[in-house]
Structure formats: structure tokens, C-alpha cells
Design a protein around this motif. Structure first.
Motif, PDB file in Angstrom:
ATOM      1  N   CYS A  14      -7.898 -26.306-116.922  1.00 27.93           N
ATOM      2  CA  CYS A  14      -9.831 -27.284-116.764  1.00 27.93           C
ATOM      3  C   CYS A  14     -10.301 -27.009-117.842  1.00 27.93           C
ATOM      4  O   CYS A  14     -10.717 -26.035-118.418  1.00 27.93           O
ATOM      5  CB  CYS A  14      -9.931 -26.554-115.455  1.00 27.93           C
ATOM      6  SG  CYS A  14     -11.607 -27.049-115.109  1.00 27.93           S
ATOM      7  N   CYS A  17     -13.471 -24.489-117.029  1.00 29.15           N
ATOM      8  CA  CYS A  17     -13.068 -23.024-116.882  1.00 29.15           C
ATOM      9  C   CYS A  17     -12.204 -22.955-117.626  1.00 29.15           C
ATOM     10  O   CYS A  17     -12.226 -21.290-117.486  1.00 29.15           O
ATOM     11  CB  CYS A  17     -14.183 -22.968-115.127  1.00 29.15           C
ATOM     12  SG  CYS A  17     -11.989 -23.344-114.451  1.00 29.15           S
ATOM     13  N   GLN A  19      -9.405 -22.152-116.345  1.00 25.25           N
ATOM     14  CA  GLN A  19      -8.121 -21.671-115.178  1.00 25.25           C
ATOM     15  C   GLN A  19      -6.967 -22.696-114.712  1.00 25.25           C
ATOM     16  O   GLN A  19      -7.112 -24.258-115.222  1.00 25.25           O
ATOM     17  CB  GLN A  19      -8.573 -21.389-114.107  1.00 25.25           C
ATOM     18  CG  GLN A  19      -9.439 -22.249-112.867  1.00 25.25           C
ATOM     19  CD  GLN A  19      -8.513 -22.557-112.115  1.00 25.25           C
ATOM     20  OE1 GLN A  19      -7.327 -21.979-112.367  1.00 25.25           O
ATOM     21  NE2 GLN A  19      -8.810 -23.978-111.137  1.00 25.25           N
ATOM     22  N   CYS A  66     -10.398 -29.499-110.586  1.00 28.61           N
ATOM     23  CA  CYS A  66     -10.102 -27.639-110.704  1.00 28.61           C
ATOM     24  C   CYS A  66     -11.345 -27.084-109.328  1.00 28.61           C
ATOM     25  O   CYS A  66     -12.166 -27.689-109.437  1.00 28.61           O
ATOM     26  CB  CYS A  66     -10.829 -27.478-111.956  1.00 28.61           C
ATOM     27  SG  CYS A  66     -11.144 -25.667-111.522  1.00 28.61           S
ATOM     28  N   CYS A  69     -13.967 -25.059-110.492  1.00 28.77           N
ATOM     29  CA  CYS A  69     -15.716 -25.377-111.042  1.00 28.77           C
ATOM     30  C   CYS A  69     -15.385 -26.968-110.313  1.00 28.77           C
ATOM     31  O   CYS A  69     -17.361 -27.307-111.200  1.00 28.77           O
ATOM     32  CB  CYS A  69     -15.798 -25.164-112.272  1.00 28.77           C
ATOM     33  SG  CYS A  69     -14.264 -26.022-113.512  1.00 28.77           S
TER      34      CYS A  69
HETATM   35 ZN   LIG Z   1     -12.226 -25.172-113.833  1.00 28.16          ZN
END
Ligand SMILES: [Zn+2]
Length: 84
Positions: A14, A17, A19, A66, A69
Motif C-alpha cells: 500500500c 500505510c 502494509q 488496502c 487504511c
Molecule cells: Zn494502506
């Protein structure tokens, strides 16, 4: 014969963020339902069930999402996608 890297290609991450453990592939789909008639008041009556035929890999606007977020982002260029 050229030496090949044994490293596995990295999962996209992502951009907001960072992840990459829980990503979703999303796309815009057309939902098709059978029109069954018109009732006595003129309301169009539509079957609640979708008409589906397997899956379509050519849906519009595929992208990654994602859920951590709530960010949508493009699939990295050159990435091949396989549906299983
Ligand atoms: Zn994210």
C-alpha cells in the motif's frame, strides 16, 4: 544460460500505510438481474439474484485496495494477474 534470481518477486505494498499482508483486488462490475415484470402499480419487478456465468477476467478498472487504511491504488505496471 543466464543466471536467474531465486528471489521471489515482492508483493505490492500500500502506498499510504506500507502494509502488504492484506490487500484486495477490486474492479467495477456490472450486475445483471432478470426483469420479471411490472406489478399493478407500475413498479418494475426485478429478480433479486444475480445472473452469473463463471467469472469474467475483463472487468473494468481493476486496482488494489488496502482495507487497513481504506486506500485504492493501481496495480503496479507490468504485474500479471492470475485468477485462481
Ligand atoms: Zn494502506
Amino acid at each position: 544460460m543466464a543466471a536467474r534470481s531465486k528471489r521471489r518477486p515482492a508483493m505490492p505494498a500500500c502506498p499510504k500505510c506500507g502494509q502488504n499482508k492484506d490487500l484486495r483486488h477490486i474492479e467495477d462490475c456490472v450486475v445483471e438481474r432478470r426483469v420479471t415484470g411490472v406489478d399493478e402499480t407500475g413498479v418494475l419487478v426485478v429478480d433479486g439474484f444475480y445472473i452469473t456465468e463463471g467469472w469474467d477476467e475483463a472487468s473494468d478498472n481493476p486496482r488494489l485496495y488496502c482495507p487497513e487504511c481504506d486506500t485504492q491504488f493501481a496495480i503496479p505496471e507490468g504485474t500479471e494477474v492470475e485468477f485462481t
